[in-house]
Design an enzyme around this catalytic site. Structure first.
Site, mmCIF file in Angstrom:
data_model
loop_
_atom_site.group_PDB
_atom_site.id
_atom_site.type_symbol
_atom_site.label_atom_id
_atom_site.label_comp_id
_atom_site.label_asym_id
_atom_site.label_seq_id
_atom_site.Cartn_x
_atom_site.Cartn_y
_atom_site.Cartn_z
ATOM 1 N N SER A 165 7.673 14.019 -44.745
ATOM 2 C CA SER A 165 6.891 13.358 -43.698
ATOM 3 C C SER A 165 7.219 13.955 -42.342
ATOM 4 O O SER A 165 8.373 13.959 -41.910
ATOM 5 C CB SER A 165 7.200 11.855 -43.693
ATOM 6 O OG SER A 165 6.930 11.302 -42.415
ATOM 7 N N GLN A 167 6.331 12.707 -39.582
ATOM 8 C CA GLN A 167 6.674 11.637 -38.640
ATOM 9 C C GLN A 167 8.152 11.291 -38.732
ATOM 10 O O GLN A 167 8.810 11.079 -37.709
ATOM 11 C CB GLN A 167 5.793 10.416 -38.890
ATOM 12 C CG GLN A 167 4.326 10.721 -38.562
ATOM 13 C CD GLN A 167 3.375 9.597 -38.863
ATOM 14 O OE1 GLN A 167 3.787 8.521 -39.313
ATOM 15 N NE2 GLN A 167 2.097 9.821 -38.636
ATOM 16 N N ASP A 313 -4.035 14.099 -45.539
ATOM 17 C CA ASP A 313 -5.082 13.320 -44.867
ATOM 18 C C ASP A 313 -6.485 13.698 -45.350
ATOM 19 O O ASP A 313 -7.463 13.007 -45.040
ATOM 20 C CB ASP A 313 -4.982 13.501 -43.345
ATOM 21 C CG ASP A 313 -3.646 12.995 -42.800
ATOM 22 O OD1 ASP A 313 -3.014 12.157 -43.464
ATOM 23 O OD2 ASP A 313 -3.237 13.459 -41.718
ATOM 24 N N ARG A 386 -10.490 7.776 -41.792
ATOM 25 C CA ARG A 386 -10.746 8.828 -42.788
ATOM 26 C C ARG A 386 -11.601 8.310 -43.950
ATOM 27 O O ARG A 386 -12.390 9.052 -44.529
ATOM 28 C CB ARG A 386 -9.433 9.431 -43.277
ATOM 29 C CG ARG A 386 -8.623 9.999 -42.120
ATOM 30 C CD ARG A 386 -7.884 11.260 -42.402
ATOM 31 N NE ARG A 386 -7.040 11.591 -41.262
ATOM 32 C CZ ARG A 386 -7.410 12.333 -40.224
ATOM 33 N NH1 ARG A 386 -8.611 12.882 -40.159
ATOM 34 N NH2 ARG A 386 -6.568 12.563 -39.217
#
Ligand code: SPQ
Length: 428
Positions: A165, A167, A313, A386
């Site tokens: 990840s 993030q 994503d 999305r």
């Protein structure tokens, strides 16, 4: 409410809005840097505007006119204790990266966002930041917002992240920039590396060794100019539109092609789709190209392992393409989809099934049988940008009319999506 109808053709030239990950980082690093940072091509989506508003609330002067943003950096410790809590809206990137920054600050701050943020896991950053010495609390022992963060002096750690990840990695590295000694993060697969690249552009020494990244504490960022390339995650919707609508072709200019983000290109090519990279160049440490995309007959594929973080994503819209491919597409190792703006395994299956697609959920992904004849349906974005856009693309391939409720969520990452799709679509 967004209305879509079956398209005859997708054609022309397009430019997609600025990269969301890069836009967030440009504002954050600019705020922490010494001197001015000028950003062009900034994404004016709701998520990146949340980042601007949080840093303004901490005393940073930020001018924004369209996609031009100027940040008057005050150095790492120039942030002020905000008088009220900070609101990150729908943005996971804002809360997780900002938590790493707040962990170093000599003040207290409460951070929260919308209902989707309130459901997303935060302990993945709270645990390592606590290990470094930050005092952080939140619902369920720091798993959920609101987070209450009291920063201070930190010590460097060597953190083995259980998840690939960006993030998590970025949050710890940002805290590490003001921790004692060296901070390093190792991850099981390489996640997007915009933080590493942009920190270097701001003058920070970043040491990269395979899946491990390290920084030494006490480094200074220097303000600079940043040109944000178009977001490949937004371009993915246009690529998919070309693939699901026969006789289509499109030139998409100025798209970021950082190798940690180009899984979508690899998968479309593996399925038999035609994508050409033209005019390749490097802008602020980030590779950029124009993409020429031509409709092709697709075949099913398997998407797993190292590829997953490189297209995480894009999975909702890849699932849409897979409904029009010959044969079976299997997506596995993608359990992270369950903790995005929505549980994207559940929401892709629920919404795509309404069109008549054959899609079955699994614990860590889904299986799609193609080709399926899609019929226009009443869809809900469920507040997830999305999902809204992926289903709009399915609507281009479906017979009849499709409506998408809660379509305003699309503004999170792709303002102007509806107008751009209208411009590129031939219906007669
Ligand atoms: O910011 P947010 O809400 O987490 O946005 C998403 C998205 O779909 O736009 C995920 F839901 O993108 C993330 C991405 O999935 C943005 C990001 C980044 O900028 O660092 C990294 C990815 O998340 P993660 O958890 O893998 O680090």
């Amino acid at each position: 409410m967004l209305k879509m109808s079956q398209a005859k053709r997708i054609t022309g030239e397009a430019v997609v809005p600025g990269d969301k990950s890069i836009s967030h980082r440009a504002v954050m690093f600019g705020a922490l840097a010494e001197g001015t940072t000028s950003i062009s091509g900034f994404l004016q989506g709701a998520d990146c505007l949340s980042t601007i508003s949080c840093f303004r609330r901490m005393g940073i002067e930020i001018q924004q006119e369209g996609d031009q943003v100027t940040v008057q950096g005050k150095g790492w410790f120039g942030l002020q204790e905000p008088e009220r809590g900070l609101d990150v809206g729908n943005s996971g990137t804002t809360i997780r990266l900002m938590s790493g920054i707040l962990a170093t600050q000599p003040f207290h701050c409460v951070v929260e966002g919308d209902e989707s943020i309130a459901r997303r896991p935060m302990r993945r950053v709270v645990t390592p930041l606590r290990e470094m010495g930050a005092k952080i609390d939140g619902r369920k022992n720091g798993e959920f917002t609101p987070l209450s963060i009291r920063g201070g002096e930190l010590k460097g750690i060597a953190y083995q992240s259980p998840v690939a990840s960006a993030q998590i990695k970025s949050s710890i590295l940002l805290a590490g920039l003001q921790a004692q000694g060296i901070t390093s993060v190792s991850e099981p697969h390489l996640s997007r590396d915009h933080t590493e690249r942009m920190l270097q552009a701001f003058g920070v020494e970043v040491i990269r060794d395979g899946l491990t990244v390290s920084v030494q504490g006490g480094q200074v960022l220097k303000g600079r100019e940043i040109q944000v390339p178009g977001d490949i995650s937004s371009a993915a919707f246009l690529i998919a539109a070309v693939m699901v609508v026969p006789n289509s072709s499109l030139l998409i200019r100025n798209v970021g092609i950082n190798p940690t983000r180009t899984g979508i290109i690899d998968v479309v090519r593996a399925m038999g789709g035609h994508i050409e990279l033209q005019n390749e160049r490097v802008v602020n440490e980030e590779p950029v190209a124009d993409l020429f995309v031509q409709h092709s007959e697709l075949t099913g594929t398997v998407i797993e392992g190292d590829l997953i973080p490189r297209l995480i994503d894009e999975i909702p819209v890849i699932a849409v393409m897979a409904t029009q491919a010959q044969g079976r597409t299997v997506i596995r190792d993608a359990e992270e989809l369950r903790v995005k703006e929505t549980d994207r395994i559940a929401t892709v299956v629920s919404e795509l099934s309404k069109f008549g697609a054959k899609v079955t959920p699994t614990a860590d992904g889904m299986v799609i049988e193609g080709p399926a004849k899609l019929t226009g349906a009443a869809i809900d974005s469920l507040g997830d940008h999305r999902i809204g856009m992926a289903m709009a693309i399915a609507g281009l391939a479906a017979e009849g009319e499709t409506t998408i409720a809660n379509a305003e969520a699309i503004n999170v990452s792709f303002p102007g999506f509806e107008q751009l799709m209208k411009k590129l679509t031939v219906t007669e």
